[in-house]
Write a protein that holds these residues in place. Structure first.
Motif, PDB file in Angstrom:
ATOM      1  N   VAL A 113     103.375  44.008 -75.469  1.00 42.08           N
ATOM      2  CA  VAL A 113     104.365  44.026 -74.310  1.00 42.08           C
ATOM      3  C   VAL A 113     104.010  43.113 -73.657  1.00 42.08           C
ATOM      4  CG1 VAL A 113     105.574  45.314 -72.642  1.00 42.08           C
ATOM      5  CG2 VAL A 113     105.025  46.615 -74.557  1.00 42.08           C
ATOM      6  N   ILE A 114     104.888  42.133 -73.167  1.00 34.71           N
ATOM      7  CA  ILE A 114     104.638  40.866 -72.397  1.00 34.71           C
ATOM      8  C   ILE A 114     104.760  41.271 -70.848  1.00 34.71           C
ATOM      9  CG2 ILE A 114     105.413  38.376 -71.886  1.00 34.71           C
ATOM     10  CD1 ILE A 114     103.706  38.915 -74.329  1.00 34.71           C
ATOM     11  N   GLY A 115     103.915  40.799 -70.052  1.00 39.61           N
ATOM     12  CA  GLY A 115     103.871  41.163 -68.548  1.00 39.61           C
ATOM     13  C   GLY A 115     104.378  40.309 -67.721  1.00 39.61           C
ATOM     14  N   ARG A 116     104.517  39.008 -68.152  1.00 43.41           N
ATOM     15  CA  ARG A 116     105.037  38.156 -67.200  1.00 43.41           C
ATOM     16  C   ARG A 116     105.395  36.867 -68.117  1.00 43.41           C
ATOM     17  NH1 ARG A 116      99.145  35.939 -64.856  1.00 43.41           N
ATOM     18  NH2 ARG A 116     100.612  34.741 -63.488  1.00 43.41           N
ATOM     19  N   MET A 117     106.358  36.042 -67.293  1.00 40.18           N
ATOM     20  CA  MET A 117     106.944  34.881 -68.084  1.00 40.18           C
ATOM     21  C   MET A 117     106.060  33.662 -68.335  1.00 40.18           C
ATOM     22  SD  MET A 117     110.464  32.527 -66.876  1.00 40.18           S
ATOM     23  CE  MET A 117     109.425  31.765 -65.484  1.00 40.18           C
ATOM     24  N   CYS A 118     106.204  33.326 -69.710  1.00 40.00           N
ATOM     25  CA  CYS A 118     105.148  32.635 -70.238  1.00 40.00           C
ATOM     26  C   CYS A 118     105.690  31.551 -71.184  1.00 40.00           C
ATOM     27  CB  CYS A 118     104.025  33.285 -70.504  1.00 40.00           C
ATOM     28  SG  CYS A 118     104.251  34.496 -71.854  1.00 40.00           S
ATOM     29  N   ARG A 119     105.002  30.320 -71.386  1.00 40.71           N
ATOM     30  CA  ARG A 119     105.463  29.568 -72.307  1.00 40.71           C
ATOM     31  C   ARG A 119     104.089  28.739 -72.641  1.00 40.71           C
ATOM     32  NH1 ARG A 119     107.645  24.460 -73.729  1.00 40.71           N
ATOM     33  NH2 ARG A 119     108.876  24.552 -75.648  1.00 40.71           N
ATOM     34  N   GLU A 120     103.890  28.221 -73.745  1.00 38.68           N
ATOM     35  CA  GLU A 120     102.888  27.400 -74.157  1.00 38.68           C
ATOM     36  C   GLU A 120     101.585  28.081 -73.795  1.00 38.68           C
ATOM     37  OE1 GLU A 120     103.735  23.312 -72.871  1.00 38.68           O
ATOM     38  OE2 GLU A 120     105.000  23.187 -74.746  1.00 38.68           O
ATOM     39  N   VAL A 121     101.249  29.063 -74.075  1.00 38.74           N
ATOM     40  CA  VAL A 121     100.101  29.828 -73.466  1.00 38.74           C
ATOM     41  C   VAL A 121      98.964  29.298 -74.265  1.00 38.74           C
ATOM     42  CG1 VAL A 121      99.144  31.972 -73.081  1.00 38.74           C
ATOM     43  CG2 VAL A 121     101.632  31.844 -72.809  1.00 38.74           C
ATOM     44  N   PRO A 122      97.787  28.853 -73.462  1.00 36.98           N
ATOM     45  CA  PRO A 122      96.539  28.513 -74.210  1.00 36.98           C
ATOM     46  C   PRO A 122      95.740  29.878 -74.424  1.00 36.98           C
ATOM     47  CG  PRO A 122      96.495  28.201 -71.845  1.00 36.98           C
ATOM     48  CD  PRO A 122      97.815  28.629 -71.960  1.00 36.98           C
ATOM     49  N   ARG A 123      94.930  29.663 -75.619  1.00 37.21           N
ATOM     50  CA  ARG A 123      94.431  30.912 -76.142  1.00 37.21           C
ATOM     51  C   ARG A 123      93.522  31.666 -74.938  1.00 37.21           C
ATOM     52  NH1 ARG A 123      93.454  32.389 -81.214  1.00 37.21           N
ATOM     53  NH2 ARG A 123      94.451  30.426 -82.008  1.00 37.21           N
ATOM     54  N   GLU A 200      96.041  36.946 -80.302  1.00 36.72           N
ATOM     55  CA  GLU A 200      95.949  35.689 -79.627  1.00 36.72           C
ATOM     56  C   GLU A 200      96.645  34.503 -80.622  1.00 36.72           C
ATOM     57  OE1 GLU A 200      93.446  37.890 -79.977  1.00 36.72           O
ATOM     58  OE2 GLU A 200      92.674  38.249 -78.040  1.00 36.72           O
ATOM     59  N   ASP A 201      96.346  34.632 -81.816  1.00 39.00           N
ATOM     60  CA  ASP A 201      97.091  33.569 -82.656  1.00 39.00           C
ATOM     61  C   ASP A 201      98.598  33.725 -82.351  1.00 39.00           C
ATOM     62  OD1 ASP A 201      94.398  32.962 -83.631  1.00 39.00           O
ATOM     63  OD2 ASP A 201      94.673  34.534 -85.394  1.00 39.00           O
ATOM     64  N   LEU A 202      98.981  34.906 -82.454  1.00 42.27           N
ATOM     65  CA  LEU A 202     100.701  35.004 -82.631  1.00 42.27           C
ATOM     66  C   LEU A 202     101.143  34.576 -81.178  1.00 42.27           C
ATOM     67  CD1 LEU A 202     100.773  38.558 -84.441  1.00 42.27           C
ATOM     68  CD2 LEU A 202     101.041  36.305 -85.096  1.00 42.27           C
ATOM     69  N   ILE A 203     100.519  35.080 -80.103  1.00 36.89           N
ATOM     70  CA  ILE A 203     101.075  34.388 -78.825  1.00 36.89           C
ATOM     71  C   ILE A 203     101.122  33.086 -78.648  1.00 36.89           C
ATOM     72  CG2 ILE A 203     100.855  34.590 -76.308  1.00 36.89           C
ATOM     73  CD1 ILE A 203     100.337  37.600 -76.500  1.00 36.89           C
ATOM     74  N   VAL A 204      99.684  32.201 -78.944  1.00 33.13           N
ATOM     75  CA  VAL A 204      99.667  31.046 -78.981  1.00 33.13           C
ATOM     76  C   VAL A 204     100.960  30.356 -79.629  1.00 33.13           C
ATOM     77  CG1 VAL A 204      98.347  28.994 -79.699  1.00 33.13           C
ATOM     78  CG2 VAL A 204      97.419  30.855 -78.348  1.00 33.13           C
ATOM     79  N   HIS A 205     101.042  30.858 -81.022  1.00 34.68           N
ATOM     80  CA  HIS A 205     102.072  30.237 -81.878  1.00 34.68           C
ATOM     81  C   HIS A 205     103.619  30.509 -81.485  1.00 34.68           C
ATOM     82  CE1 HIS A 205     103.877  29.279 -85.867  1.00 34.68           C
ATOM     83  NE2 HIS A 205     104.427  30.337 -85.950  1.00 34.68           N
ATOM     84  N   ILE A 206     104.035  31.530 -81.143  1.00 34.50           N
ATOM     85  CA  ILE A 206     105.393  32.011 -80.626  1.00 34.50           C
ATOM     86  C   ILE A 206     105.697  31.049 -79.272  1.00 34.50           C
ATOM     87  CG2 ILE A 206     106.717  33.641 -79.472  1.00 34.50           C
ATOM     88  CD1 ILE A 206     105.170  35.934 -81.610  1.00 34.50           C
ATOM     89  N   THR A 207     104.616  31.128 -78.448  1.00 34.61           N
ATOM     90  CA  THR A 207     105.128  30.386 -77.007  1.00 34.61           C
ATOM     91  C   THR A 207     104.938  28.858 -77.189  1.00 34.61           C
ATOM     92  OG1 THR A 207     102.816  30.587 -76.435  1.00 34.61           O
ATOM     93  CG2 THR A 207     104.354  32.322 -75.677  1.00 34.61           C
ATOM     94  N   GLU A 208     104.438  28.550 -78.386  1.00 40.36           N
ATOM     95  CA  GLU A 208     104.829  26.951 -78.542  1.00 40.36           C
ATOM     96  C   GLU A 208     106.140  26.643 -78.679  1.00 40.36           C
ATOM     97  OE1 GLU A 208     100.875  25.533 -81.283  1.00 40.36           O
ATOM     98  OE2 GLU A 208     102.794  26.252 -82.290  1.00 40.36           O
TER      99      GLU A 208
END
Length: 253
Positions: A113-123, A200-208
């Motif tokens: 569950v995401i807690g804040r707006m985010c994009r291009e999140v570094p690992r 971590e891999d998934l969030i980095v990939h998705i937010t690209e």
């Protein structure tokens, strides 16, 4: 901390689960919040889906044994698809068997569950954007998935995304037991340490590619052992450190 969304006397609120009670919080659980000090017995409320996501981004074939049981190779890059917000139901809510399918399967999954707006999140910042984790069942019309190139209907029908029973904010997702039972019989048993790509891999990939909003959900894939659900079945997803999400399958009425 366990954060639940619930209803009581027609009102919907969030609360912190403390044993068998709920401490109601002021506002919503994104960012800083205060506890009201008003406590309600857990058995006096109806637990709802812990979040109302804008979108659910799901990952397919993220466990090698599950990919193999469906006759697939592990993909070179994560396979992402969407489930609509209208697919979400909470603990105890029915899964309605879709009229256009005759082969519906359970898929027990760890949900982020995401807690804040985010994009291009570094690992190194991934932990900062996560509110917590909950149990999910990526209910799938397997026959439809096989015959349609896009998975929108197979994965996105109403009630195909049970979530709950709450969000656990204090959890290390790297090696948790994931189990599914149907009518008390174990069907799936795996560990998140078996995932091909980590959280971590998934969030980095998705937010690209896209912005994630508070309350959005990422489904991280399912271990081997998926199988059929029938009308009348009770399916339960249990994840170590979180709890159990239980739903019953009913016929569309």
């Amino acid at each position: 901390m366990r954060i639940a969304r619930f209803s009581i006397d027609g009102n919907v609120a969030y609360g912190v689960v403390e044993g068998e009670t709920l401490d109601i919080i002021k506002g919503i659980p994104y960012g800083d919040f205060e506890r009201s000090g008003t406590k309600i017995p857990l058995d006096k409320v109806r637990l709802l889906s812990p979040v109302l996501p804008n979108k659910i981004v799901a990952i397919g074939r993220n466990y090698a044994e599950h990919a193999a049981e469906l006759g697939h190779e592990v993909p070179e890059v994560p396979v992402a698809f969407f489930k609509p917000s209208t697919a979400v139901v909470g603990p105890g809510d029915p899964i309605v068997y879709p009229s256009f399918s005759s082969e519906v399967h359970h898929e027990a999954e760890l949900a982020v569950v995401i807690g804040r707006m985010c994009r291009e999140v570094p690992r190194e910042r991934v932990k900062d954007v996560i509110l917590g984790y909950t149990c999910a069942n990526d209910v799938t019309a397997r026959d439809v998935q096989r015959r349609e190139a896009q998975w929108a209907r197979a994965k996105g029908f109403d009630t195909s995304c049970p979530l709950g029973p709450w969000v656990e904010t204090d959890l290390d997702p790297r090696d948790l037991t994931v189990m599914c039972t149907v009518n008390g019989e174990q069907r799936q048993l795996g560990r998140t340490g078996e995932m091909v790509r980590t959280v971590e891999d998934l969030i980095v990939h998705i937010t690209e590619a896209m912005t994630l909003l508070p309350g959005d959900v990422i489904l991280t894939g399912t271990p081997a052992g998926v199988g059929p659900l029938n009308v009348g079945d009770e399916v339960a997803v249990t994840i170590e450190g979180i709890g159990t999400l239980t739903n019953k399958v009913i016929k569309r009425g």
